[in-house]
Design a protein around this motif. Structure first.
Motif, short mmCIF file in Angstrom:
data_model
loop_
_atom_site.label_atom_id
_atom_site.label_comp_id
_atom_site.label_asym_id
_atom_site.label_seq_id
_atom_site.Cartn_x
_atom_site.Cartn_y
_atom_site.Cartn_z
N CYS A 135 0.84 -1.20 0.00
CA CYS A 135 0.00 0.00 0.00
C CYS A 135 0.87 1.26 0.00
N LYS A 139 1.08 1.57 -4.11
CA LYS A 139 -0.12 2.42 -4.24
C LYS A 139 0.08 3.82 -3.68
N LYS A 140 1.10 3.99 -2.83
CA LYS A 140 1.41 5.30 -2.21
C LYS A 140 0.22 5.86 -1.42
N LYS A 141 -0.54 4.97 -0.78
CA LYS A 141 -1.73 5.42 -0.07
C LYS A 141 -1.62 5.33 1.46
N ALA A 143 -2.86 3.21 3.51
CA ALA A 143 -4.18 2.95 4.09
C ALA A 143 -4.12 1.88 5.18
N ILE A 161 -8.63 6.91 5.32
CA ILE A 161 -7.98 6.67 4.01
C ILE A 161 -8.62 5.45 3.35
N GLU A 165 -10.00 4.86 -0.46
CA GLU A 165 -9.08 4.22 -1.41
C GLU A 165 -9.29 2.73 -1.63
N CYS A 166 -9.71 2.01 -0.59
CA CYS A 166 -9.62 0.54 -0.67
C CYS A 166 -10.71 -0.11 -1.53
N CYS A 169 -9.62 -0.84 -4.90
CA CYS A 169 -8.25 -1.37 -5.03
C CYS A 169 -8.19 -2.83 -4.56
#
Ligand code: SF4
Ligand code: FES
Length: 197
Positions: A135, A139-141, A143, A161, A165-166, A169
């Motif tokens: 992640c 993904k640079k998130k 989360a 987050i 985002e998830c 994804c």
């Protein structure tokens, strides 16, 4: 021909500069088990299941193949009595946490691990870190992350987050060797996602 010559399980392998022993083995069709390794992620060498025996100029040692860079004339053996014993013990420890993991079960059969050797402490996460690193790095998130330390360390989604985002994804779900991640996500979604106004 350029490259780094080494021997893995008796096979001559010409590795590229910068490869790890694991990459060199795989390039030659030789398999080594991994739990915390993923081609898209920087290797961290935390699970230790990919340990192999290597010798050079007569001195033999254990190396962590997913982080160990290839060296000229290294002689690597991916299965020895010592390597198998270490993998067996690691699997027995992991199975105490995640007794129903199919991936661990399969490896346990291969290495003759006793799934009842250690008292069960089903925390379900074996701390491979694949979800957290995927992640963050791919993904640079960010989360999902680890909270707490030592034996209390566990993964946790950041609801604010993850809610954003998830849903679209979920690329980390199939990476988890124990399937625990998905359960944590479902729980977080039910209990902690911010409510829509
Ligand atoms: S939840 Fe799964 S993928 Fe994430 S660290 Fe734990 S075992 Fe690894
Ligand atoms: S796969 Fe090498 S230490 Fe985990």
């Amino acid at each position: 021909m350029s490259g780094i010559p080494l021997k893995i399980d008796g096979k001559d392998v010409l590795a590229q500069e910068g490869m790890t022993v694991l990459e060199a083995a795989r390039s030659a069709g030789i398999s080594i088990p991994t739990l915390c390794h993923h081609e898209k992620l920087a290797p961290v060498g935390c699970c230790r299941i990919c340990i192999v025996e290597a010798s050079q100029r007569g001195a033999s040692r254990l190396i962590v193949s997913c982080v160990y860079p290839v060296e000229a004339d290294l002689v690597v053996t991916t299965r020895t009595e010592k390597v198998d014993r270490i993998r067996r013990t690691l699997l027995e420890l992991f199975l105490a946490h995640a007794p129903d993991s199919p991936i661990l079960g399969e490896l346990a059969r291969e290495y003759g691990a006793n799934r009842d050797r250690f008292d069960k402490e089903p925390s379900f996460c074996v701390h491979c870190g694949l979800c957290v690193r995927y992640c963050a790095e791919v993904k640079k998130k960010h989360a999902v992350g680890f909270i707490d330390r030592g034996i209390w360390k566990e993964i946790s989604f950041v609801p604010e987050i993850a809610a954003k985002e998830c849903g679209a994804c979920k690329e980390c779900f199939p990476l988890c060797p124990t399937s625990y991640l998905q359960a944590v996500f479902v729980l977080t979604e039910a209990l902690a996602f911010p409510k829509e106004r």
